[in-house]
Design a protein around this motif. Structure first.
Motif, PDB file in Angstrom:
ATOM      1  N   ASP A  31       2.933  45.026  43.258  1.00  0.00           N
ATOM      2  CA  ASP A  31       3.630  46.105  43.955  1.00  0.00           C
ATOM      3  C   ASP A  31       2.756  47.357  44.026  1.00  0.00           C
ATOM      4  OD1 ASP A  31       5.661  47.300  45.342  1.00  0.00           O
ATOM      5  OD2 ASP A  31       6.800  47.893  43.572  1.00  0.00           O
ATOM      6  N   PRO A  32       1.572  47.268  44.701  1.00  0.00           N
ATOM      7  CA  PRO A  32       0.611  48.377  44.675  1.00  0.00           C
ATOM      8  C   PRO A  32       0.984  49.556  45.579  1.00  0.00           C
ATOM      9  CG  PRO A  32      -0.218  46.631  46.067  1.00  0.00           C
ATOM     10  CD  PRO A  32       1.075  46.119  45.481  1.00  0.00           C
ATOM     11  N   CYS A  33       1.891  49.359  46.527  1.00  0.00           N
ATOM     12  CA  CYS A  33       2.208  50.424  47.490  1.00  0.00           C
ATOM     13  C   CYS A  33       3.257  51.360  46.909  1.00  0.00           C
ATOM     14  CB  CYS A  33       2.691  49.820  48.811  1.00  0.00           C
ATOM     15  SG  CYS A  33       1.491  48.687  49.559  1.00  0.00           S
ATOM     16  N   SER A  71      -4.559  54.611  50.698  1.00  0.00           N
ATOM     17  CA  SER A  71      -4.618  53.160  50.554  1.00  0.00           C
ATOM     18  C   SER A  71      -3.406  52.606  49.819  1.00  0.00           C
ATOM     19  CB  SER A  71      -5.903  52.756  49.818  1.00  0.00           C
ATOM     20  OG  SER A  71      -5.959  53.378  48.547  1.00  0.00           O
ATOM     21  N   HIS A  72      -2.751  53.454  48.996  1.00  0.00           N
ATOM     22  CA  HIS A  72      -1.548  53.027  48.286  1.00  0.00           C
ATOM     23  C   HIS A  72      -0.355  53.923  48.624  1.00  0.00           C
ATOM     24  CE1 HIS A  72      -4.978  51.768  45.680  1.00  0.00           C
ATOM     25  NE2 HIS A  72      -4.334  50.621  45.781  1.00  0.00           N
ATOM     26  N   CYS A  73      -0.429  54.662  49.761  1.00  0.00           N
ATOM     27  CA  CYS A  73       0.630  55.606  50.166  1.00  0.00           C
ATOM     28  C   CYS A  73       0.844  56.652  49.064  1.00  0.00           C
ATOM     29  CB  CYS A  73       1.942  54.870  50.464  1.00  0.00           C
ATOM     30  SG  CYS A  73       1.791  53.574  51.711  1.00  0.00           S
ATOM     31  N   ILE A 125      -9.105  22.761  27.840  1.00  0.00           N
ATOM     32  CA  ILE A 125      -8.880  21.955  29.042  1.00  0.00           C
ATOM     33  C   ILE A 125      -9.651  22.561  30.209  1.00  0.00           C
ATOM     34  CG2 ILE A 125      -6.615  21.146  28.285  1.00  0.00           C
ATOM     35  CD1 ILE A 125      -5.342  23.262  30.058  1.00  0.00           C
ATOM     36  N   SER A 126      -9.785  21.791  31.287  1.00  0.00           N
ATOM     37  CA  SER A 126     -10.562  22.223  32.445  1.00  0.00           C
ATOM     38  C   SER A 126      -9.992  23.501  33.048  1.00  0.00           C
ATOM     39  CB  SER A 126     -10.573  21.123  33.513  1.00  0.00           C
ATOM     40  OG  SER A 126     -11.185  19.963  33.009  1.00  0.00           O
ATOM     41  N   ALA A 127     -10.906  24.386  33.502  1.00  0.00           N
ATOM     42  CA  ALA A 127     -10.513  25.659  34.100  1.00  0.00           C
ATOM     43  C   ALA A 127     -10.372  25.524  35.610  1.00  0.00           C
ATOM     44  CB  ALA A 127     -11.552  26.731  33.768  1.00  0.00           C
ATOM     45  N   ILE A 128      -9.290  26.089  36.159  1.00  0.00           N
ATOM     46  CA  ILE A 128      -9.027  26.079  37.599  1.00  0.00           C
ATOM     47  C   ILE A 128      -8.693  27.499  38.033  1.00  0.00           C
ATOM     48  CG2 ILE A 128      -7.558  25.145  39.437  1.00  0.00           C
ATOM     49  CD1 ILE A 128      -6.959  22.762  37.634  1.00  0.00           C
ATOM     50  N   CYS A 129      -9.205  27.921  39.182  1.00  0.00           N
ATOM     51  CA  CYS A 129      -8.911  29.239  39.730  1.00  0.00           C
ATOM     52  C   CYS A 129      -7.869  29.098  40.835  1.00  0.00           C
ATOM     53  CB  CYS A 129     -10.176  29.916  40.266  1.00  0.00           C
ATOM     54  SG  CYS A 129     -11.370  30.329  38.978  1.00  0.00           S
ATOM     55  N   LYS A 130      -6.694  29.719  40.638  1.00  0.00           N
ATOM     56  CA  LYS A 130      -5.614  29.645  41.614  1.00  0.00           C
ATOM     57  C   LYS A 130      -5.439  30.991  42.305  1.00  0.00           C
ATOM     58  CE  LYS A 130      -2.847  25.825  39.852  1.00  0.00           C
ATOM     59  NZ  LYS A 130      -1.468  25.365  39.516  1.00  0.00           N
ATOM     60  N   ASP A 131      -5.135  30.909  43.593  1.00  0.00           N
ATOM     61  CA  ASP A 131      -4.934  32.115  44.396  1.00  0.00           C
ATOM     62  C   ASP A 131      -3.705  32.867  43.896  1.00  0.00           C
ATOM     63  OD1 ASP A 131      -5.191  33.994  46.344  1.00  0.00           O
ATOM     64  OD2 ASP A 131      -4.302  32.791  47.933  1.00  0.00           O
ATOM     65  N   ILE A 132      -3.814  34.188  43.834  1.00  0.00           N
ATOM     66  CA  ILE A 132      -2.685  35.009  43.407  1.00  0.00           C
ATOM     67  C   ILE A 132      -2.260  35.920  44.553  1.00  0.00           C
ATOM     68  CG2 ILE A 132      -3.335  35.024  40.982  1.00  0.00           C
ATOM     69  CD1 ILE A 132      -4.503  37.769  41.354  1.00  0.00           C
ATOM     70  N   SER A 133      -1.026  36.323  44.495  1.00  0.00           N
ATOM     71  CA  SER A 133      -0.497  37.223  45.519  1.00  0.00           C
ATOM     72  C   SER A 133      -1.016  38.632  45.277  1.00  0.00           C
ATOM     73  CB  SER A 133       1.035  37.217  45.488  1.00  0.00           C
ATOM     74  OG  SER A 133       1.553  38.233  46.324  1.00  0.00           O
ATOM     75  N   GLU A 134      -1.696  39.188  46.283  1.00  0.00           N
ATOM     76  CA  GLU A 134      -2.231  40.539  46.140  1.00  0.00           C
ATOM     77  C   GLU A 134      -1.102  41.570  46.049  1.00  0.00           C
ATOM     78  OE1 GLU A 134      -5.332  41.345  45.729  1.00  0.00           O
ATOM     79  OE2 GLU A 134      -6.116  39.329  45.978  1.00  0.00           O
ATOM     80  N   CYS A 135       0.059  41.220  46.579  1.00  0.00           N
ATOM     81  CA  CYS A 135       1.179  42.167  46.578  1.00  0.00           C
ATOM     82  C   CYS A 135       2.071  42.006  45.346  1.00  0.00           C
ATOM     83  CB  CYS A 135       2.015  42.005  47.846  1.00  0.00           C
ATOM     84  SG  CYS A 135       1.139  42.507  49.360  1.00  0.00           S
ATOM     85  N   ALA A 136       1.726  41.043  44.458  1.00  0.00           N
ATOM     86  CA  ALA A 136       2.591  40.770  43.309  1.00  0.00           C
ATOM     87  C   ALA A 136       2.722  41.977  42.391  1.00  0.00           C
ATOM     88  CB  ALA A 136       2.052  39.565  42.538  1.00  0.00           C
ATOM     89  N   ASN A 157      -7.492  37.636  50.294  1.00  0.00           N
ATOM     90  CA  ASN A 157      -8.041  38.299  49.113  1.00  0.00           C
ATOM     91  C   ASN A 157      -7.944  39.822  49.208  1.00  0.00           C
ATOM     92  OD1 ASN A 157      -8.678  35.864  47.965  1.00  0.00           O
ATOM     93  ND2 ASN A 157     -10.771  35.853  48.776  1.00  0.00           N
ATOM     94  N   GLN A 158      -7.011  40.315  49.955  1.00  0.00           N
ATOM     95  CA  GLN A 158      -6.816  41.747  50.056  1.00  0.00           C
ATOM     96  C   GLN A 158      -5.404  42.020  50.568  1.00  0.00           C
ATOM     97  OE1 GLN A 158      -9.521  43.411  52.893  1.00  0.00           O
ATOM     98  NE2 GLN A 158      -8.847  42.125  54.585  1.00  0.00           N
ATOM     99  N   TYR A 159      -5.044  43.289  50.579  1.00  0.00           N
ATOM    100  CA  TYR A 159      -3.742  43.670  51.091  1.00  0.00           C
ATOM    101  C   TYR A 159      -3.875  45.017  51.791  1.00  0.00           C
ATOM    102  CZ  TYR A 159      -3.648  46.911  47.178  1.00  0.00           C
ATOM    103  OH  TYR A 159      -3.957  47.915  46.303  1.00  0.00           O
ATOM    104  N   LYS A 160      -2.833  45.391  52.532  1.00  0.00           N
ATOM    105  CA  LYS A 160      -2.809  46.680  53.197  1.00  0.00           C
ATOM    106  C   LYS A 160      -1.416  47.259  53.056  1.00  0.00           C
ATOM    107  CE  LYS A 160      -3.665  48.997  57.635  1.00  0.00           C
ATOM    108  NZ  LYS A 160      -4.028  48.827  59.061  1.00  0.00           N
ATOM    109  N   CYS A 161      -1.364  48.560  52.769  1.00  0.00           N
ATOM    110  CA  CYS A 161      -0.089  49.239  52.625  1.00  0.00           C
ATOM    111  C   CYS A 161       0.281  49.918  53.943  1.00  0.00           C
ATOM    112  CB  CYS A 161      -0.142  50.271  51.503  1.00  0.00           C
ATOM    113  SG  CYS A 161      -0.280  49.563  49.854  1.00  0.00           S
TER     114      CYS A 161
END
Length: 415
Positions: free
Chosen positions: A119-121, A145-147, A106-117, A132-136
């Motif tokens: 839990d990088p901090c 950058s990740h505490c 089926i057709s490919a679609i690019c969906k935005d994702i949560s950068e904080c999903a 398209n980015q996050y900050k801790c």
């Protein structure tokens, strides 16, 4: 021969030629009849061709915020799709042109994702979403950058206060009845003119506040009057005093791998590996021919499943820094012919296994070579495996298949 005999021979020849002429005429009539029948059959072919399967599929476009790999739309060709950083793929990552002129999947679609999903901090840090980015936002006594780094117990200003080890008495002298005081390099004057003191300048904090980039590639450590850079375990500081380089424990014999295993260097460490050949089943069995390759034992002539099984299985280990720029070619697979023997006239490459869905694509770089390409940035530490195969064909007939298991060892650091 006399005259009467010659006349007799000529009459016989005349009869013979007349008979031959009649047979030729009859044969020509039959041939014309067959040609007419054949022409009538051929005239009906265009109508039948209208329902024949097309040789190409409709063109496909790259999804918004994504990339398409592959520009051929012929039957059997593949097209791959990936998404830019910050987006995930919904739909089919790979589509194949079928015989009926349609695409699989089926057709490919690019969906935005949560950068904080993810839990990088770390260490109680708070993740703040950006484009398209996050900050801790780090709690007191943690930075990075990740505490991930514990900071020196000191106020956030670039001046180190309330620590005797970071204070000095100034050097003072009387000049023209006036007192002039100065501090050593790495210190600054603080206090009143009657009660001044030299406080340490936290170079690490000054450089960060001035947004001049990273003073150290990994971690900056403030010391009285100066600073120095440190590297994580498994790395060494280079002569420039700020860059880190991985220590190759395998080359320097700083490993504890036992006999029968092989040392593989990784970013900041090493692994002891001993790849195992595929298990035997039915008429299919393998024998190890080198530490990183297994070959299939000869097959019985009547065993089709054995001939379709991989002829060779090889193992490869790649060390990769975190957040390597993409797309990046990681691995190449090619064929070679023995002297005096012709090689395959066609090769097919593909991804057949592993835990790397959507992270890699396999595409041909030339007639005899396929490339494994990283299309998504990876953050370590993690280990990802991907199985790629190369099938050999001669005169469109399957000859043999070779499988390479590629293990990608991602370091927690980006150097």
């Amino acid at each position: 021969m006399d005259k009467h005999q010659v006349v007799g021979v000529l009459r016989q020849m005349e009869k013979f030629l007349k008979g031959q002429e009649m047979r030729f005429t009859e044969g020509l009539r039959i041939m014309k009849s067959k040609l007419a029948t054949l022409q009538n059959s051929v005239s009906k072919l265009p109508q039948a061709d209208q329902s024949a399967a097309p040789t190409t599929c409709p063109s496909l476009e790259a999804p918004a915020h994504g990339t398409k790999f592959g520009s051929k739309y012929f039957v059997g060709h593949e097209v791959h799709f990936t998404c830019s950083q910050g987006y995930h793929l919904v739909g089919s990552a790979t589509r194949v042109c079928r015989d009926n002129g349609t695409w699989t999947g089926i057709s490919a679609i690019c969906k935005d994702i949560s950068e904080c999903a993810s839990d990088p901090c770390q260490n109680g840090g708070t993740c703040v979403e950006g484009v398209n980015q996050y900050k801790c936002t780090c709690p007191q006594s943690w930075s990075g950058s990740h505490c991930q780094h514990q900071t020196q117990t000191a106020p956030p200003e670039w001046s180190v206060m309330n620590d005797p080890a970071f204070s000095r008495r100034p050097r003072c002298a009387q000049v023209n009845r006036a007192q002039h005081c100065s501090c050593d390099a790495g210190f600054h004057m603080s206090g009143t003119s009657d009660n001044s003191i030299c406080q340490d300048v936290n170079e690490c904090e000054v450089y960060r506040l001035d947004q001049g980039g990273k003073l150290c590639v990994h971690e900056c450590v403030n010391v009285p009057g100066s600073y120095h850079c440190s590297c994580p375990s498994g790395y060494k500081l280079l002569s420039d005093g700020r860059s880190c380089e991985d220590v190759d424990e395998c080359l320097s014999q700083q490993h504890n791998c036992s006999r029968g295993t092989t040392c593989i260097n990784t970013g900041g460490g090493f692994q002891c590996v001993s790849p195992e050949c595929p298990r035997s089943h039915g008429n299919i069995s393998y024998v190890r021919t080198s530490p990183f390759q297994c070959e299939r034992n000869p097959c019985p002539m009547d065993s089709r499943s054995c001939h379709l099984a991989p002829k060779t299985v090889s193992f490869h280990y790649l060390s990769l820094p975190s957040n390597t720029k993409t797309p990046a070619t990681l691995f190449r697979m090619a064929t070679a012919s023995a002297p005096g023997r012709t090689g395959p006239d066609s090769l097919r490459f593909g991804i057949v296994g592993g835990n790397s869905r959507g992270i890699f694509v396999m595409q041909r770089s030339d007639r005899q070579t396929g490339e494994l390409i990283l299309v998504q940035q990876l953050r370590g530490p993690q280990e990802i495996s991907v199985d790629v195969d190369m099938s050999e064909y001669s005169d469109r007939t399957f000859q043999a298949k070779h499988v390479a298991r590629v293990n990608v060892l991602v370091s927690p650091y980006n150097f």
